[in-house]
Design a protein around this motif. Structure first.
Motif, PDB file in Angstrom:
ATOM      1  N   GLY A  21     -82.620  24.950 -24.168  1.00 49.87           N
ATOM      2  CA  GLY A  21     -81.434  25.531 -23.519  1.00 49.87           C
ATOM      3  C   GLY A  21     -80.186  25.340 -24.353  1.00 49.87           C
ATOM      4  N   LYS A  22     -80.045  24.139 -24.917  1.00 46.28           N
ATOM      5  CA  LYS A  22     -78.882  23.856 -25.783  1.00 46.28           C
ATOM      6  C   LYS A  22     -78.870  24.813 -26.988  1.00 46.28           C
ATOM      7  CE  LYS A  22     -77.210  20.083 -28.794  1.00 46.28           C
ATOM      8  NZ  LYS A  22     -75.838  19.797 -28.388  1.00 46.28           N
ATOM      9  N   ALA A  23     -80.036  25.000 -27.594  1.00 42.21           N
ATOM     10  CA  ALA A  23     -80.116  25.891 -28.767  1.00 42.21           C
ATOM     11  C   ALA A  23     -79.769  27.325 -28.383  1.00 42.21           C
ATOM     12  CB  ALA A  23     -81.518  25.830 -29.378  1.00 42.21           C
ATOM     13  N   ILE A  24     -80.228  27.743 -27.208  1.00 39.04           N
ATOM     14  CA  ILE A  24     -79.921  29.114 -26.760  1.00 39.04           C
ATOM     15  C   ILE A  24     -78.409  29.256 -26.536  1.00 39.04           C
ATOM     16  CG2 ILE A  24     -80.183  30.767 -24.857  1.00 39.04           C
ATOM     17  CD1 ILE A  24     -83.068  29.617 -24.478  1.00 39.04           C
ATOM     18  N   ALA A  25     -77.833  28.273 -25.830  1.00 38.68           N
ATOM     19  CA  ALA A  25     -76.391  28.334 -25.527  1.00 38.68           C
ATOM     20  C   ALA A  25     -75.579  28.371 -26.822  1.00 38.68           C
ATOM     21  CB  ALA A  25     -76.003  27.128 -24.678  1.00 38.68           C
ATOM     22  N   GLU A  26     -75.951  27.521 -27.774  1.00 37.76           N
ATOM     23  CA  GLU A  26     -75.184  27.466 -29.022  1.00 37.76           C
ATOM     24  C   GLU A  26     -75.372  28.747 -29.852  1.00 37.76           C
ATOM     25  OE1 GLU A  26     -75.149  22.604 -29.253  1.00 37.76           O
ATOM     26  OE2 GLU A  26     -75.885  23.712 -31.002  1.00 37.76           O
ATOM     27  N   ALA A  27     -76.568  29.307 -29.804  1.00 40.29           N
ATOM     28  CA  ALA A  27     -76.796  30.570 -30.541  1.00 40.29           C
ATOM     29  C   ALA A  27     -75.964  31.693 -29.912  1.00 40.29           C
ATOM     30  CB  ALA A  27     -78.280  30.927 -30.514  1.00 40.29           C
ATOM     31  N   PHE A  28     -75.886  31.716 -28.585  1.00 43.55           N
ATOM     32  CA  PHE A  28     -75.058  32.733 -27.911  1.00 43.55           C
ATOM     33  C   PHE A  28     -73.590  32.573 -28.336  1.00 43.55           C
ATOM     34  CE2 PHE A  28     -77.847  33.487 -23.832  1.00 43.55           C
ATOM     35  CZ  PHE A  28     -78.820  34.095 -24.620  1.00 43.55           C
ATOM     36  N   ALA A  29     -73.118  31.315 -28.337  1.00 40.95           N
ATOM     37  CA  ALA A  29     -71.719  31.058 -28.696  1.00 40.95           C
ATOM     38  C   ALA A  29     -71.457  31.464 -30.144  1.00 40.95           C
ATOM     39  CB  ALA A  29     -71.396  29.580 -28.483  1.00 40.95           C
ATOM     40  N   LYS A  30     -72.418  31.147 -31.005  1.00 43.87           N
ATOM     41  CA  LYS A  30     -72.280  31.496 -32.428  1.00 43.87           C
ATOM     42  C   LYS A  30     -72.177  33.010 -32.612  1.00 43.87           C
ATOM     43  CE  LYS A  30     -74.433  29.959 -36.738  1.00 43.87           C
ATOM     44  NZ  LYS A  30     -75.560  29.238 -37.317  1.00 43.87           N
ATOM     45  N   CYS A  31     -72.791  33.751 -31.695  1.00 42.68           N
ATOM     46  CA  CYS A  31     -72.738  35.217 -31.753  1.00 42.68           C
ATOM     47  C   CYS A  31     -71.553  35.762 -30.954  1.00 42.68           C
ATOM     48  CB  CYS A  31     -74.039  35.814 -31.237  1.00 42.68           C
ATOM     49  SG  CYS A  31     -75.422  35.487 -32.326  1.00 42.68           S
ATOM     50  N   GLY A  32     -70.647  34.866 -30.529  1.00 43.90           N
ATOM     51  CA  GLY A  32     -69.387  35.331 -29.931  1.00 43.90           C
ATOM     52  C   GLY A  32     -69.319  35.350 -28.415  1.00 43.90           C
ATOM     53  N   ALA A  33     -70.396  34.896 -27.732  1.00 42.07           N
ATOM     54  CA  ALA A  33     -70.385  34.947 -26.260  1.00 42.07           C
ATOM     55  C   ALA A  33     -69.632  33.762 -25.659  1.00 42.07           C
ATOM     56  CB  ALA A  33     -71.824  34.933 -25.743  1.00 42.07           C
ATOM     57  N   ASP A  34     -69.034  33.960 -24.497  1.00 44.46           N
ATOM     58  CA  ASP A  34     -68.555  32.851 -23.677  1.00 44.46           C
ATOM     59  C   ASP A  34     -69.764  32.354 -22.884  1.00 44.46           C
ATOM     60  OD1 ASP A  34     -65.955  33.182 -24.554  1.00 44.46           O
ATOM     61  OD2 ASP A  34     -65.472  34.605 -22.958  1.00 44.46           O
ATOM     62  N   VAL A  35     -69.910  31.039 -22.778  1.00 45.41           N
ATOM     63  CA  VAL A  35     -71.158  30.495 -22.215  1.00 45.41           C
ATOM     64  C   VAL A  35     -70.878  29.382 -21.212  1.00 45.41           C
ATOM     65  CG1 VAL A  35     -73.402  29.454 -22.768  1.00 45.41           C
ATOM     66  CG2 VAL A  35     -72.308  30.967 -24.426  1.00 45.41           C
ATOM     67  N   LEU A  36     -71.584  29.435 -20.104  1.00 48.76           N
ATOM     68  CA  LEU A  36     -71.563  28.337 -19.134  1.00 48.76           C
ATOM     69  C   LEU A  36     -72.965  27.743 -19.057  1.00 48.76           C
ATOM     70  CD1 LEU A  36     -69.855  28.160 -15.718  1.00 48.76           C
ATOM     71  CD2 LEU A  36     -72.277  27.563 -15.888  1.00 48.76           C
ATOM     72  N   ILE A  37     -73.046  26.434 -19.213  1.00 48.25           N
ATOM     73  CA  ILE A  37     -74.361  25.782 -19.136  1.00 48.25           C
ATOM     74  C   ILE A  37     -74.436  24.893 -17.900  1.00 48.25           C
ATOM     75  CG2 ILE A  37     -74.658  25.765 -21.637  1.00 48.25           C
ATOM     76  CD1 ILE A  37     -74.103  22.644 -21.450  1.00 48.25           C
ATOM     77  N   THR A  38     -75.673  24.636 -17.451  1.00 47.62           N
ATOM     78  CA  THR A  38     -75.860  23.650 -16.392  1.00 47.62           C
ATOM     79  C   THR A  38     -76.689  22.477 -16.928  1.00 47.62           C
ATOM     80  OG1 THR A  38     -77.951  24.470 -15.467  1.00 47.62           O
ATOM     81  CG2 THR A  38     -75.907  25.514 -14.679  1.00 47.62           C
ATOM     82  N   TYR A  39     -76.609  21.390 -16.181  1.00 45.31           N
ATOM     83  CA  TYR A  39     -77.391  20.185 -16.481  1.00 45.31           C
ATOM     84  C   TYR A  39     -77.623  19.498 -15.145  1.00 45.31           C
ATOM     85  CZ  TYR A  39     -73.056  17.685 -15.633  1.00 45.31           C
ATOM     86  OH  TYR A  39     -71.928  17.201 -15.029  1.00 45.31           O
ATOM     87  N   VAL A  40     -78.481  18.460 -15.150  1.00 44.85           N
ATOM     88  CA  VAL A  40     -78.694  17.758 -13.877  1.00 44.85           C
ATOM     89  C   VAL A  40     -78.206  16.319 -13.927  1.00 44.85           C
ATOM     90  CG1 VAL A  40     -81.133  17.168 -14.346  1.00 44.85           C
ATOM     91  CG2 VAL A  40     -80.315  17.262 -12.008  1.00 44.85           C
ATOM     92  N   SER A  41     -78.437  15.619 -15.069  1.00 49.32           N
ATOM     93  CA  SER A  41     -78.079  14.194 -15.085  1.00 49.32           C
ATOM     94  C   SER A  41     -77.303  13.783 -16.332  1.00 49.32           C
ATOM     95  CB  SER A  41     -79.353  13.351 -14.982  1.00 49.32           C
ATOM     96  OG  SER A  41     -80.233  13.713 -16.026  1.00 49.32           O
ATOM     97  N   ASN A  42     -77.364  14.582 -17.367  1.00 47.73           N
ATOM     98  CA  ASN A  42     -76.853  14.180 -18.671  1.00 47.73           C
ATOM     99  C   ASN A  42     -75.498  14.803 -18.979  1.00 47.73           C
ATOM    100  OD1 ASN A  42     -77.672  12.624 -20.902  1.00 47.73           O
ATOM    101  ND2 ASN A  42     -79.719  13.557 -20.744  1.00 47.73           N
ATOM    102  N   LYS A  43     -74.452  14.344 -18.266  1.00 46.66           N
ATOM    103  CA  LYS A  43     -73.134  14.971 -18.460  1.00 46.66           C
ATOM    104  C   LYS A  43     -72.641  14.823 -19.904  1.00 46.66           C
ATOM    105  CE  LYS A  43     -68.410  15.270 -16.678  1.00 46.66           C
ATOM    106  NZ  LYS A  43     -67.906  15.573 -17.993  1.00 46.66           N
TER     107      LYS A  43
END
Ligand code: NDP
Length: 251
Positions: A21-43
């Motif tokens: 998920g982290k890799a996907i989010a960062e790849a989206f951001a690298k391609c110019g997207a605004d990104v919101l991620i979720t997590y459960v315990s690891n703030k």
């Protein structure tokens, strides 16, 4: 991958403090997207992912949402509305593999836990986020399944059943939401993340490498496919099952 392939896209990736998920989010951001991620315990890890994304000059956010928890998911939808207004991409990535156990020893609690995170999590995020998709643009939902949903795995009946359900949900939702929202499955083979390297025995990891390509996959093997599906080049994929798995599915 970089540049403005996803510029102007507002993307949500669940379970993106670590791993795929982290890799996907960062790849989206690298391609110019605004990104919101979720997590459960690891703030702390989620904050790190946000900081990495911000380096690309995009807007990035994190929100704690336990996949499968309806109240959390309603709050997530409210927060997304506040920061993005509407969205273009949802990646249902949050997942758990569960304890290795023969069928006679899988407890009902463990069965319910895996179904809650892996299946109900996809149901709830999709239910509450579909109304937020931009009505004037082609939206994308990418469900992260597993090649084990096809191949099966002894002592993982709960996980393989859950991911099989995700595949079926993709097909039904693809029919239901097209042509406005394109829904597809990405089903990774064994990928180097905590799920494999920390949660599994070293013998298991070695056995996983015994596939035609002779290695575990990397998180970028998966994020590259999700960028394709999220981009304008992914607009003839609908209800598909794409499995970057190093040939593992043939074993
Ligand atoms: P990791 O265990 O490395 O990371 C899991 C991520 O999901 C973390 O960000 C974690 O958040 C989050 N998460 C876990 N449970 C929940 C929950 N209840 N609610 C919200 N977020 C949650 O997993 P991977 O990156 O390896 O796996 C990601 C997806 O890919 C999963 O759906 C998995 O089934 C699938 N997959 C993985 C494969 C692999 O070989 N790694 C192979 C095939 C499929 P936190 O940090 O807060 O705990």
């Amino acid at each position: 991958m970089k540049g403005d392939l996803l510029k102007g896209s507002r993307c949500v990736v669940t379970g993106a403090s670590r791993g795929i998920g982290k890799a996907i989010a960062e790849a989206f951001a690298k391609c110019g997207a605004d990104v919101l991620i979720t997590y459960v315990s690891n703030k702390a890890k989620a904050d790190e992912t946000v900081a990495e994304m911000e380096k690309y000059g995009v807007n990035a956010y994190s929100f704690r949402c336990d996949a499968g928890n309806e109240e959390d998911t309603k709050k997530l939808a409210g927060y997304i509305k506040e920061v993005f207004g509407s969205i273009d991409v949802l990646v249902n990535n949050a997942g758990a593999i569960g304890e290795e156990a023969p069928i006679t020893q899988i407890t009902s609690d463990e069965w319910d836990r895996i179904m809650r995170v892996d299946v109900k999590g996809v149901f709830l995020a999709t239910k509450y986020l579909v109304p937020l998709f931009d009505k004037d643009r082609t939206g994308k939902i990418i469900n992260i399944s597993s090649e084990l949903s096809v191949k099966g795995r002894a002592n993982y009946t709960h996980y393989t059943a859950a991911k099989g359900a995700v595949n079926a949900m993709t097909r039904s939702l693809a029919l239901e939401l097209a042509p406005h929202i394109l829904v597809n499955t990405v089903a990774p083979g064994p990928i180097e993340t905590d799920m494999i390297l920390q949660d599994m025995s070293s013998e298991w990891v070695e056995k996983e490498k015994n596939i035609p390509l002779g290695r575990l996959g990397s998180v970028t093997d998966i994020s590259a496919v999700t960028v394709l599906l999220a981009s304008k080049y992914g607009e003839f994929y609908c209800g598909q099952f794409i499995s970057p798995n190093g040939g593992a599915v043939f074993i």
